[in-house]
Design an enzyme around this catalytic site. Sequence first.
Site, PDB file in Angstrom:
ATOM      1  N   HIS A  96       0.776  -1.157   0.056  1.00  0.00           N
ATOM      2  CA  HIS A  96      -0.090  -0.009  -0.010  1.00  0.00           C
ATOM      3  C   HIS A  96       0.919   1.257  -0.012  1.00  0.00           C
ATOM      4  O   HIS A  96       2.001   1.117   0.711  1.00  0.00           O
ATOM      5  CB  HIS A  96      -0.730   0.053   1.329  1.00  0.00           C
ATOM      6  CG  HIS A  96      -1.843   1.241   1.130  1.00  0.00           C
ATOM      7  ND1 HIS A  96      -1.653   2.450   1.729  1.00  0.00           N
ATOM      8  CD2 HIS A  96      -3.161   1.276   0.468  1.00  0.00           C
ATOM      9  CE1 HIS A  96      -2.639   3.237   1.707  1.00  0.00           C
ATOM     10  NE2 HIS A  96      -3.647   2.591   1.059  1.00  0.00           N
ATOM     11  N   GLU A 168      -3.207   2.614  -7.495  1.00  0.00           N
ATOM     12  CA  GLU A 168      -3.324   3.886  -6.328  1.00  0.00           C
ATOM     13  C   GLU A 168      -2.315   4.709  -6.620  1.00  0.00           C
ATOM     14  O   GLU A 168      -1.411   4.738  -5.764  1.00  0.00           O
ATOM     15  CB  GLU A 168      -3.581   3.244  -5.005  1.00  0.00           C
ATOM     16  CG  GLU A 168      -4.663   2.104  -4.783  1.00  0.00           C
ATOM     17  CD  GLU A 168      -5.010   2.231  -3.385  1.00  0.00           C
ATOM     18  OE1 GLU A 168      -6.021   2.631  -3.084  1.00  0.00           O
ATOM     19  OE2 GLU A 168      -4.278   1.749  -2.478  1.00  0.00           O
TER      20      GLU A 168
END
Length: 260
Positions: A96, A168
């Site tokens: 992430h 992302e």
Amino acid sequence: MAKKLYFGSNLKMYKNTAATVSYLQDLEEKTKDIPKITRFIIPSFTTLERASAAVDHQNIMIGAQNMCYADEGQFTGEISPLMLKELGIDLVMIGHSERRHVFGEKDAEENRKVLAALSHGFTALLCIGETADEKNYGISTEILRQQLKIGLFGVRPEDTDRLWIAYEPVWSIGVNGTPASADYAEEMHFEIKKCLAELFGERAERIPVLYGGSVNPGNAEELIVQKDIDGLFVGRAAWDAAKFDALIRQALKAYASGAE
Ligand code: PEP
């Protein structure tokens, strides 16, 4: 042909155990009539045992936000794949943006985690994305290709049915983020899928690529109808079960009206 769609959320470091369990039960109740989509929620580590027991995993898959690449050893503060297995976790999120940019994780480390997650039977959700500077230098595609080629190095083709990618962009995530335009997101998803096809051939067609970064009720529709976007990975806009349910339904309606 209509594609299978994915909707999920990373709860980051916000909800405690009681709040996570009640959120999951509420979300399961509200969304369980929605057919043919994959739902997943990634809560904090300390909630995972109760979170995992709180829902039917056919309705909502439960994920961990990170994982050590080693099974055991001198890794103070880390969580082993074996420990996650004990809790009945379905998937592990790896790389992430906050792991990479707040905690300094590098692609080679993400690669070890991806391989460990797959070898332990988890679904591996590898997150990739360029920074604002990298975008401004015009090297987004190169950065994404590098993150994929290192992050997925050595992944066996037969394991790719448990591999998901989340695109992302770093500049789009969180309270200070600017959502990517649907056109830009589609362009990057196209490049990601092209790279996956180079790595895994025809099997790449089955690897879902999700978009994340300031998804909200104002942009969910235009994102989900893009050809190469297979799902939405939502942060803040998903942390209230009723709002996430409404966002999913809104996106599905838009998708259904455009899908052949
Ligand atoms: C995230 O942190 O992965 C994320 C997508 O957050 P947000 O939707 O809040 O930008």
